[in-house]
Enzyme design. Structure first.
Site, PDB file in Angstrom:
ATOM      1  N   CYS A  70       0.824  -1.214   0.000  1.00 15.37           N
ATOM      2  CA  CYS A  70       0.000   0.000   0.000  1.00 15.37           C
ATOM      3  C   CYS A  70       0.860   1.267   0.000  1.00 15.37           C
ATOM      4  O   CYS A  70       0.614   2.206  -0.759  1.00 15.37           O
ATOM      5  CB  CYS A  70      -0.949   0.009   1.188  1.00 15.37           C
ATOM      6  SG  CYS A  70      -0.265  -0.656   2.691  1.00 15.37           S
ATOM      7  N   HIS A  72      -2.731   6.293   4.643  1.00 15.36           N
ATOM      8  CA  HIS A  72      -1.273   6.362   4.845  1.00 15.36           C
ATOM      9  C   HIS A  72      -0.764   7.711   4.326  1.00 15.36           C
ATOM     10  O   HIS A  72      -1.171   8.168   3.265  1.00 15.36           O
ATOM     11  CB  HIS A  72      -0.574   5.253   4.060  1.00 15.36           C
ATOM     12  CG  HIS A  72      -0.709   3.870   4.636  1.00 15.36           C
ATOM     13  ND1 HIS A  72      -1.317   3.590   5.830  1.00 15.36           N
ATOM     14  CD2 HIS A  72      -0.302   2.677   4.131  1.00 15.36           C
ATOM     15  CE1 HIS A  72      -1.270   2.285   6.067  1.00 15.36           C
ATOM     16  NE2 HIS A  72      -0.666   1.685   5.045  1.00 15.36           N
TER      17      HIS A  72
HETATM   18  C1  2RA Z   1       0.743  -2.184   6.594  1.00 13.87           C
HETATM   19  N1  2RA Z   1       1.658  -2.035   4.360  1.00 13.87           N
HETATM   20  O1  2RA Z   1       0.421  -0.988   6.459  1.00 13.87           O
HETATM   21  C2  2RA Z   1       1.351  -2.938   5.435  1.00 13.87           C
HETATM   22  C3  2RA Z   1       0.455  -4.051   4.972  1.00 13.87           C
HETATM   23  N2  2RA Z   1      -0.801  -3.569   4.516  1.00 13.87           N
HETATM   24  O2  2RA Z   1       0.593  -2.830   7.645  1.00 13.87           O
END
Ligand code: 2RA
Length: 339
Positions: free
Chosen positions: A130, A242
């Site tokens: 991601c 994120h």
């Molecule tokens: C996380 N990128 O954010 C890793 C797996 N989705 O935990």
């Protein structure tokens, strides 16, 4: 022309989003089959305004299924991915298991959609991590204009990246603090509420975590093998979305104004960049949106040909489910033409 689509891991965070996005984007499905492990059989999931009971992955016959979107963890992809591909069903896998396989394309459609052509080797296409996916969408148009030499990225990753249990953990820790309940270390080894944790996935020999290693090697496979990238991946007490602070050194000059204009018209991106209160994007605003957002674009005055920027996206959408469905769309439009 319509396609039978299986969603493997349909009851997880990403699996549920895959079903939502297939419906929202009106993907041409003749049938949707939610699959899960034995312990989740019969659990209901929604597809548009219908509910469907999950079926068992273990004994499912994929021979009449066109596409399998997989998000059930690396061990399930390892056990089933190639077997499903060998039955003639094209696998789009969200786990890390196949990402670095030379016979499996690793794809962000806005960046390297042509790589999908390589799916025929194993009938498998891999979805990137991601935190990599959103970064590739932002870097690609700038790389095309001024050729990226080096990237330094710090991530601020929401707890939904590690699943529903992690979201429940953040919620219960936060509530405990508000009602003055102690947070027992034996219950929660690391407190995430009102804290940040510079550790995602496992530690490697060089001191990087595997999450940081993924950003390095996936960038090289998706965008350009010559790009030098170093990452620090941090878990933050955010439910969804994120965020990434990115420092980019180019081979050629590129001003912040030029970069902003390039990004404004680039596919999959939204620029929110005003040098004033609220003139930038935050995870809460990006949650639920398909776009990858870029803010805080500015020159790094400590060295030439270098920019800083802020990049945010919904990690369950562009970071996973949306990217997988976009791959399926490109696959069907360009390769899986059915009579
Ligand atoms: C996380 N990128 O954010 C890793 C797996 N989705 O935990």
């Amino acid at each position: 022309m319509s396609y039978k689509v299986a969603v493997v891991g349909a009851t997880g965070n990403v699996g549920r989003e895959m079903l939502n996005i297939l419906h929202e984007r009106q993907f041409p499905v003749s049938e949707v089959v939610p699959l899960a492990s034995r312990r989740s059989i019969g659990q209901e999931v929604t597809f548009g305004d219908t509910t469907i009971k999950t079926k068992c992955l273990d004994d499912y016959d994929f021979s009449d299924t066109d596409i399998a979107l997989m998000s059930a963890g690396g061990s399930v992809s390892k056990a089933f991915g190639e077997k499903i591909g060998q039955q003639g069903c094209v696998v789009i896998d969200n786990s890390s298991h196949f990402r670095m396989d030379p016979d499996v394309p690793l794809v962000v459609p806005e960046v390297n959609a042509d790589a999908i052509a390589g799916y025929t080797k194993k009938n498998i296409i891999a979805n990137p991590n991601c935190s990599t996916a959103q970064l590739m969408v932002a870097l690609k148009p700038l790389h095309d204009r001024a050729k990226i030499k080096r990237v330094v990225v710090s991530t601020y990753q929401s707890v939904s990246g590690s699943g529903k249990a992690a979201m429940d953990e953040l919620w219960s820790q936060t509530r405990a603090i508000f009602v003055n309940d102690p947070i027992e270390p034996e219950v929660y080894p690391k407190q995430i509420a009102f804290n940040v944790i510079p550790h995602i996935d496992v530690f490697m020999d060089n001191g990087d975590t595997k999450e940081e290693w993924k950003m390095v090697v996936e960038t090289m496979k998706i965008l350009d093998p010559d790009i030098k990238l170093t990452a620090t991946c941090v878990r933050v007490p955010v439910f969804l979305g994120h965020s990434e602070s990115v420092n980019i050194e180019f081979e050629n000059p590129l001003s912040a104004d030029e970069a902003r204009e390039i990004l404004r018209t680039a596919p999959g991106l939204m620029v929110v960049d005003k040098r004033e209160d609220g003139g930038y994007i935050t995870p809460i605003e990006a949650a639920g949106e398909f776009a990858t957002y870029v803010s805080r674009i500015r020159e790094d005055e400590t060295q030439p040909n270098t920019l800083n920027l802020w990049c945010v996206a919904d990690n369950l959408l562009k970071g996973a489910a949306l990217n997988a469905v976009q791959i399926a769309e490109s696959l069907c439009n360009n390769y899986l033409k059915k009579a």
